[in-house]
Scaffold this active site. Sequence first.
Site, PDB file in Angstrom:
ATOM      1  N   ASN A 193      -7.732  -3.359  14.388  1.00 51.09           N
ATOM      2  CA  ASN A 193      -9.123  -3.619  13.979  1.00 51.09           C
ATOM      3  C   ASN A 193      -9.216  -4.785  12.994  1.00 51.09           C
ATOM      4  O   ASN A 193     -10.249  -5.009  12.384  1.00 51.09           O
ATOM      5  CB  ASN A 193      -9.749  -2.351  13.369  1.00 51.09           C
ATOM      6  CG  ASN A 193      -9.070  -1.926  12.069  1.00 51.09           C
ATOM      7  OD1 ASN A 193      -8.120  -2.574  11.614  1.00 51.09           O
ATOM      8  ND2 ASN A 193      -9.551  -0.851  11.467  1.00 51.09           N
TER       9      ASN A 193
ATOM     10  N   ASP B  54       0.807  -1.214   0.000  1.00 52.51           N
ATOM     11  CA  ASP B  54       0.000   0.000   0.000  1.00 52.51           C
ATOM     12  C   ASP B  54       0.846   1.274   0.000  1.00 52.51           C
ATOM     13  O   ASP B  54       2.065   1.231   0.197  1.00 52.51           O
ATOM     14  CB  ASP B  54      -0.968   0.009   1.201  1.00 52.51           C
ATOM     15  CG  ASP B  54      -0.343  -0.578   2.470  1.00 52.51           C
ATOM     16  OD1 ASP B  54       0.893  -0.523   2.605  1.00 52.51           O
ATOM     17  OD2 ASP B  54      -1.088  -1.088   3.310  1.00 52.51           O
TER      18      ASP B  54
HETATM   19  C1  F6R Z   1       1.431  -1.653   6.198  1.00 50.65           C
HETATM   20  C2  F6R Z   1       0.068  -2.190   6.241  1.00 50.65           C
HETATM   21  C3  F6R Z   1      -0.706  -2.242   7.512  1.00 50.65           C
HETATM   22  C4  F6R Z   1       0.125  -2.574   8.747  1.00 50.65           C
HETATM   23  C5  F6R Z   1      -0.731  -2.595   9.997  1.00 50.65           C
HETATM   24  C6  F6R Z   1       0.086  -2.827  11.255  1.00 50.65           C
HETATM   25  O1  F6R Z   1       1.962  -1.727   4.896  1.00 50.65           O
HETATM   26  O2  F6R Z   1      -0.438  -2.548   5.240  1.00 50.65           O
HETATM   27  O3  F6R Z   1      -1.732  -3.196   7.375  1.00 50.65           O
HETATM   28  O4  F6R Z   1       0.744  -3.821   8.568  1.00 50.65           O
HETATM   29  O5  F6R Z   1      -1.410  -1.380  10.129  1.00 50.65           O
HETATM   30  O6  F6R Z   1       0.940  -1.728  11.447  1.00 50.65           O
HETATM   31  P1  F6R Z   1       2.058  -1.732  12.591  1.00 50.65           P
HETATM   32  O7  F6R Z   1       3.034  -2.790  12.219  1.00 50.65           O
HETATM   33  O8  F6R Z   1       2.654  -0.351  12.533  1.00 50.65           O
HETATM   34  O9  F6R Z   1       1.354  -2.034  13.866  1.00 50.65           O
END
Ligand code: F6R
Length: 238
Positions: free
Chosen positions: A125, A56
Amino acid sequence: MNALAAASVIRLLQTNPNAVLGLATGSTPLGMYRLLVEAYQVGKIDFSLVTTFNLDEYIGLNADHPQSYHAYMRTHLFRHVHIHPERTHIPNGTADDPDFECRRYEALIAGSNGIDLQLLGIGANGHIGFNEPGADPCGRTHVAELTESTRKANARFFTGGEDAPRYAITMGLGTILTHSKRILLLAAGAHKAEAVYRMLKEKVSNDCPASYLQTHPMVEIVIDQGAASMLLETAHEK
Ligand code: F6R
């Protein structure tokens, strides 16, 4: 956790130097990227034939914005290893026509012969990529509106008085599920415990988008004690 996750990627690159990797950003994979850089520096792995697709990118942030996922990947992996820029793919968050950009990105992935290993984190979530609750399980790369809770969680990175972006381009659940040959999901910390529990133990539903991983044949989950805490509690109760 980082060592287990890195070992999985290292094994793949050693057996298949042409591997296609699906990459995630965020806090969780940082330690793993550090270990991959170290493995590269001691000559254990080579990235020169590797292709990457990131999950993303925020809409509105150009590649030079410090909080863009382009910048994240440069800082934590790409600038430390010999990887061909033309083999690294991240959606363009400043494309004039974001819907066209989504179709372009999806077609690139479809033309890649599949993602050998897709790395994923999970949101509190239950989101994967930016497929928030309610996301279309068959969805392809698309523009997603981030929930308030995701924007709050990401606000920690936007310290300059700037708001965390509201929209992102993300691979869809359908993109992830159909193009990934293997998936490796990482989660750390008690704030992920409920999402991890729902992903693995609840009925598949887009209330918890990660629960769709139950429908994929090759998923590996690497979690720490905190993220496993609800699973452990219910295991002890039985
Ligand atoms: C990042 C992504 C998100 C993260 C998720 C967890 O490319 O697609 O889905 O993997 O928000 O983020 P962290 O690791 O910062 O808790």
